[in-house]
Design a protein around this motif. Structure first.
Motif, PDB file in Angstrom:
ATOM      1  N   GLU A  97      11.458  29.659   6.682  1.00 20.15           N
ATOM      2  CA  GLU A  97      12.312  28.700   5.992  1.00 20.15           C
ATOM      3  C   GLU A  97      12.835  27.656   6.976  1.00 20.15           C
ATOM      4  O   GLU A  97      13.256  27.980   8.092  1.00 20.15           O
ATOM      5  CB  GLU A  97      13.480  29.416   5.321  1.00 20.15           C
ATOM      6  N   ARG A  98      12.773  26.402   6.560  1.00 24.34           N
ATOM      7  CA  ARG A  98      13.219  25.308   7.415  1.00 24.34           C
ATOM      8  C   ARG A  98      14.744  25.316   7.522  1.00 24.34           C
ATOM      9  O   ARG A  98      15.454  25.425   6.522  1.00 24.34           O
ATOM     10  CB  ARG A  98      12.737  23.977   6.840  1.00 24.34           C
ATOM     11  N   LYS A  99      15.255  25.215   8.746  1.00 29.18           N
ATOM     12  CA  LYS A  99      16.696  25.230   8.965  1.00 29.18           C
ATOM     13  C   LYS A  99      17.324  23.866   8.709  1.00 29.18           C
ATOM     14  O   LYS A  99      18.422  23.767   8.184  1.00 29.18           O
ATOM     15  CB  LYS A  99      16.995  25.696  10.396  1.00 29.18           C
ATOM     16  N   ARG A 100      16.624  22.807   9.111  1.00 25.14           N
ATOM     17  CA  ARG A 100      17.127  21.455   8.876  1.00 25.14           C
ATOM     18  C   ARG A 100      16.489  20.921   7.599  1.00 25.14           C
ATOM     19  O   ARG A 100      15.273  20.819   7.493  1.00 25.14           O
ATOM     20  CB  ARG A 100      16.794  20.546  10.057  1.00 25.14           C
ATOM     21  N   LYS A 101      17.308  20.579   6.636  1.00 21.44           N
ATOM     22  CA  LYS A 101      16.816  20.218   5.307  1.00 21.44           C
ATOM     23  C   LYS A 101      16.489  18.734   5.161  1.00 21.44           C
ATOM     24  O   LYS A 101      16.128  18.290   4.081  1.00 21.44           O
ATOM     25  CB  LYS A 101      17.865  20.596   4.249  1.00 21.44           C
ATOM     26  N   ARG A 102      16.612  17.947   6.239  1.00 20.82           N
ATOM     27  CA  ARG A 102      16.344  16.518   6.136  1.00 20.82           C
ATOM     28  C   ARG A 102      14.834  16.276   6.178  1.00 20.82           C
ATOM     29  O   ARG A 102      14.260  15.887   7.194  1.00 20.82           O
ATOM     30  CB  ARG A 102      17.037  15.751   7.254  1.00 20.82           C
ATOM     31  N   VAL A 103      14.193  16.561   5.077  1.00 19.73           N
ATOM     32  CA  VAL A 103      12.752  16.404   4.990  1.00 19.73           C
ATOM     33  C   VAL A 103      12.384  16.130   3.539  1.00 19.73           C
ATOM     34  O   VAL A 103      13.027  16.627   2.614  1.00 19.73           O
ATOM     35  CB  VAL A 103      12.018  17.666   5.501  1.00 19.73           C
ATOM     36  N   ILE A 104      11.378  15.297   3.346  1.00 24.34           N
ATOM     37  CA  ILE A 104      10.866  15.002   2.012  1.00 24.34           C
ATOM     38  C   ILE A 104       9.536  15.718   1.843  1.00 24.34           C
ATOM     39  O   ILE A 104       8.630  15.548   2.654  1.00 24.34           O
ATOM     40  CB  ILE A 104      10.688  13.484   1.804  1.00 24.34           C
ATOM     41  N   GLY A 105       9.423  16.516   0.805  1.00 20.46           N
ATOM     42  CA  GLY A 105       8.182  17.234   0.556  1.00 20.46           C
ATOM     43  C   GLY A 105       7.217  16.390  -0.262  1.00 20.46           C
ATOM     44  O   GLY A 105       7.587  15.845  -1.298  1.00 20.46           O
ATOM     45  N   ARG A 106       5.998  16.251   0.211  1.00 21.96           N
ATOM     46  CA  ARG A 106       4.971  15.494  -0.509  1.00 21.96           C
ATOM     47  C   ARG A 106       3.748  16.389  -0.691  1.00 21.96           C
ATOM     48  O   ARG A 106       3.124  16.810   0.280  1.00 21.96           O
ATOM     49  CB  ARG A 106       4.599  14.227   0.254  1.00 21.96           C
ATOM     50  N   VAL A 107       3.416  16.676  -1.934  1.00 21.54           N
ATOM     51  CA  VAL A 107       2.280  17.547  -2.223  1.00 21.54           C
ATOM     52  C   VAL A 107       0.985  16.803  -1.920  1.00 21.54           C
ATOM     53  O   VAL A 107       0.855  15.609  -2.193  1.00 21.54           O
ATOM     54  CB  VAL A 107       2.312  17.996  -3.696  1.00 21.54           C
ATOM     55  N   VAL A 108       0.029  17.496  -1.357  1.00 24.50           N
ATOM     56  CA  VAL A 108      -1.230  16.878  -0.961  1.00 24.50           C
ATOM     57  C   VAL A 108      -1.986  16.372  -2.183  1.00 24.50           C
ATOM     58  O   VAL A 108      -1.822  16.874  -3.299  1.00 24.50           O
ATOM     59  CB  VAL A 108      -2.115  17.875  -0.186  1.00 24.50           C
ATOM     60  N   THR A 109      -2.816  15.361  -1.970  1.00 26.02           N
ATOM     61  CA  THR A 109      -3.654  14.817  -3.039  1.00 26.02           C
ATOM     62  C   THR A 109      -4.815  15.764  -3.322  1.00 26.02           C
ATOM     63  O   THR A 109      -5.415  16.312  -2.402  1.00 26.02           O
ATOM     64  CB  THR A 109      -4.190  13.436  -2.642  1.00 26.02           C
ATOM     65  N   VAL A 110      -5.131  15.930  -4.591  1.00 31.93           N
ATOM     66  CA  VAL A 110      -6.206  16.826  -5.009  1.00 31.93           C
ATOM     67  C   VAL A 110      -7.180  16.046  -5.873  1.00 31.93           C
ATOM     68  O   VAL A 110      -6.774  15.311  -6.775  1.00 31.93           O
ATOM     69  CB  VAL A 110      -5.655  18.034  -5.793  1.00 31.93           C
ATOM     70  N   ALA A 111      -8.460  16.185  -5.591  1.00 29.50           N
ATOM     71  CA  ALA A 111      -9.483  15.494  -6.370  1.00 29.50           C
ATOM     72  C   ALA A 111      -9.645  16.156  -7.736  1.00 29.50           C
ATOM     73  O   ALA A 111      -9.501  17.379  -7.863  1.00 29.50           O
ATOM     74  CB  ALA A 111     -10.816  15.503  -5.625  1.00 29.50           C
ATOM     75  N   PRO A 112      -9.957  15.387  -8.772  1.00 27.62           N
ATOM     76  CA  PRO A 112     -10.105  15.965 -10.116  1.00 27.62           C
ATOM     77  C   PRO A 112     -11.222  16.990 -10.223  1.00 27.62           C
ATOM     78  O   PRO A 112     -11.181  17.853 -11.101  1.00 27.62           O
ATOM     79  CB  PRO A 112     -10.397  14.739 -10.991  1.00 27.62           C
TER      80      PRO A 112
ATOM     81  N   SER B 208     -13.516   0.303  -2.462  1.00 29.18           N
ATOM     82  CA  SER B 208     -14.708   1.150  -2.419  1.00 29.18           C
ATOM     83  C   SER B 208     -14.364   2.600  -2.742  1.00 29.18           C
ATOM     84  O   SER B 208     -15.106   3.286  -3.458  1.00 29.18           O
ATOM     85  CB  SER B 208     -15.364   1.055  -1.040  1.00 29.18           C
ATOM     86  N   SER B 209     -13.228   3.085  -2.238  1.00 25.67           N
ATOM     87  CA  SER B 209     -12.798   4.454  -2.537  1.00 25.67           C
ATOM     88  C   SER B 209     -12.405   4.598  -4.001  1.00 25.67           C
ATOM     89  O   SER B 209     -12.647   5.642  -4.620  1.00 25.67           O
ATOM     90  CB  SER B 209     -11.623   4.845  -1.637  1.00 25.67           C
ATOM     91  N   LEU B 210     -11.808   3.556  -4.565  1.00 32.13           N
ATOM     92  CA  LEU B 210     -11.434   3.604  -5.977  1.00 32.13           C
ATOM     93  C   LEU B 210     -12.661   3.675  -6.872  1.00 32.13           C
ATOM     94  O   LEU B 210     -12.654   4.360  -7.898  1.00 32.13           O
ATOM     95  CB  LEU B 210     -10.597   2.374  -6.336  1.00 32.13           C
ATOM     96  N   ARG B 211     -13.725   2.972  -6.488  1.00 37.94           N
ATOM     97  CA  ARG B 211     -14.949   3.023  -7.291  1.00 37.94           C
ATOM     98  C   ARG B 211     -15.572   4.416  -7.253  1.00 37.94           C
ATOM     99  O   ARG B 211     -16.067   4.914  -8.266  1.00 37.94           O
ATOM    100  CB  ARG B 211     -15.941   1.970  -6.797  1.00 37.94           C
ATOM    101  N   THR B 212     -15.539   5.052  -6.091  1.00 33.10           N
ATOM    102  CA  THR B 212     -16.052   6.417  -5.995  1.00 33.10           C
ATOM    103  C   THR B 212     -15.205   7.369  -6.827  1.00 33.10           C
ATOM    104  O   THR B 212     -15.731   8.240  -7.534  1.00 33.10           O
ATOM    105  CB  THR B 212     -16.068   6.874  -4.529  1.00 33.10           C
ATOM    106  N   LEU B 213     -13.888   7.210  -6.763  1.00 31.72           N
ATOM    107  CA  LEU B 213     -12.991   8.042  -7.560  1.00 31.72           C
ATOM    108  C   LEU B 213     -13.218   7.820  -9.046  1.00 31.72           C
ATOM    109  O   LEU B 213     -13.232   8.776  -9.835  1.00 31.72           O
ATOM    110  CB  LEU B 213     -11.539   7.733  -7.194  1.00 31.72           C
ATOM    111  N   PHE B 214     -13.416   6.573  -9.445  1.00 28.37           N
ATOM    112  CA  PHE B 214     -13.659   6.264 -10.857  1.00 28.37           C
ATOM    113  C   PHE B 214     -14.946   6.931 -11.340  1.00 28.37           C
ATOM    114  O   PHE B 214     -15.004   7.458 -12.457  1.00 28.37           O
ATOM    115  CB  PHE B 214     -13.742   4.750 -11.042  1.00 28.37           C
ATOM    116  N   ALA B 215     -15.974   6.932 -10.496  1.00 28.01           N
ATOM    117  CA  ALA B 215     -17.232   7.591 -10.860  1.00 28.01           C
ATOM    118  C   ALA B 215     -17.038   9.098 -11.001  1.00 28.01           C
ATOM    119  O   ALA B 215     -17.605   9.729 -11.908  1.00 28.01           O
ATOM    120  CB  ALA B 215     -18.300   7.288  -9.810  1.00 28.01           C
ATOM    121  N   ILE B 216     -16.236   9.699 -10.128  1.00 27.53           N
ATOM    122  CA  ILE B 216     -15.963  11.137 -10.218  1.00 27.53           C
ATOM    123  C   ILE B 216     -15.225  11.464 -11.510  1.00 27.53           C
ATOM    124  O   ILE B 216     -15.523  12.458 -12.188  1.00 27.53           O
ATOM    125  CB  ILE B 216     -15.156  11.599  -8.990  1.00 27.53           C
ATOM    126  N   LEU B 217     -14.268  10.623 -11.878  1.00 26.56           N
ATOM    127  CA  LEU B 217     -13.528  10.843 -13.118  1.00 26.56           C
ATOM    128  C   LEU B 217     -14.456  10.770 -14.327  1.00 26.56           C
ATOM    129  O   LEU B 217     -14.337  11.561 -15.267  1.00 26.56           O
ATOM    130  CB  LEU B 217     -12.408   9.811 -13.247  1.00 26.56           C
TER     131      LEU B 217
END
Length: 292
Positions: free
Chosen positions: A94-109, A174-183
């Motif tokens: 458990e983190r002792k210092r709470k000054r942190v923002i949690g960001r969940v990792v990106t997951v591909a569809p 270019s990455s958005l086009r690849t993501l759009f194709a995956i979707l």
């Protein structure tokens, strides 16, 4: 007075592309065919390294190049917030210092249940265990996808729009086009045409668009659709399967070639390459004949 406010994550694109770019500079040498000269790659690299005045001033005075406060900590999907990994103890504590923002990792569809788990983590609140995520209206679902569907996130293309909105904030075209194709290939959108019309501007290549005039919108759209189609063909799909544009998307012979075939056809070879089979030993020549 002309005032421009940059307050979104899209500012990163501008900073890294323009601020530290410096002046344009080209390093070249002219050699004769008979005397190619000595090529010093280390010297060429140092000569081509260019530091603009702003970056040089900043480094000389030892100013911080970047800073982030409070800290943003990447959270894995299976871990609660406010925990930190201790390499020496090989465990999460458990983190002792709470000054942190949690960001969940990106997951591909196309990651299946892991993607649906991230959807639940983004929309379900006040849960204390995984059973809470799977419980909808007092009934325990068998999978995260079923839970997402019962909540209503899969009854439309809302989850795909959220994915594209998030990616459009920091991904290049270019990455958005690849993501759009995956979707299109793996997520089965209910209305692909509406999804295309809504995000067509985002997934265009603005650098490529500069080479066309404003009257050639159809030509720009064709280039974008062609790039999406190449990604779809690698997944066994075709852009015409989704009816993105009226009348379909007609491909000529060159455009029908997949990226793998184009890559193989673009290989340049010399006469010395053609003579290599004659230099094989007996075992290599036997294998060469069997394979070909």
């Amino acid at each position: 007075m002309n005032v421009e406010i940059c307050s979104t994550i899209k500012l990163v694109k501008y900073l890294y592309k323009y601020v530290y770019k410096g002046h344009d500079r080209v390093s070249f040498h002219i050699y004769s065919e008979n005397n190619p000269g000595n090529i010093d790659e280390m010297k060429d690299f140092q000569t081509g390294r260019w530091v603009a005045a702003a970056e040089a001033f900043w480094c000389i005075y030892k100013f911080n190049l970047n800073e982030m406060t409070p800290a943003v900590y990447t959270l894995q999907l299976h871990l609660p917030e406010f925990f930190v990994w201790k390499p020496t103890k090989k465990k999460w504590i458990e983190r002792k210092r709470k000054r942190v923002i949690g960001r969940v990792v990106t997951v591909a569809p196309n990651e299946g249940e892991r993607y649906y788990l991230r959807l639940l983590l983004s929309h379900v609140h006040a849960f204390t265990c995984f059973e809470d995520l799977l419980t909808v209206n007092g009934k325990l679902m068998l999978s995260y996808r079923e839970a997402v569907f019962q909540i209503g996130l899969l009854q439309s293309d809302t989850h795909m729009e959220d994915t594209l909105n998030e990616a459009a904030a920091f991904q290049m075209s270019s990455s958005l086009r690849t993501l759009f194709a995956i979707l299109l290939a793996y997520c089965s959108p209910s209305n692909p045409k509406v999804l295309w019309e809504k995000y067509e501007t985002e997934i265009r290549d603005f650098e490529k668009a500069k080479s066309f005039s404003a009257q050639n919108v159809e030509q720009i759209r064709r280039c974008v659709l062609l790039d999406i189609n190449k990604s779809l063909e690698q997944m066994g799909k075709n852009v015409n399967d989704y009816h993105l544009v009226p009348g379909g998307f007609i491909l000529n012979h060159d455009e029908r070639l997949t990226r793998e075939i184009q890559s193989e056809l673009s290989i340049q070879f010399t006469e010395q390459d053609l003579l290599l089979p004659s230099k094989l030993n007996i075992g290599q020549r036997f294998a060469y004949g069997v394979i070909l």
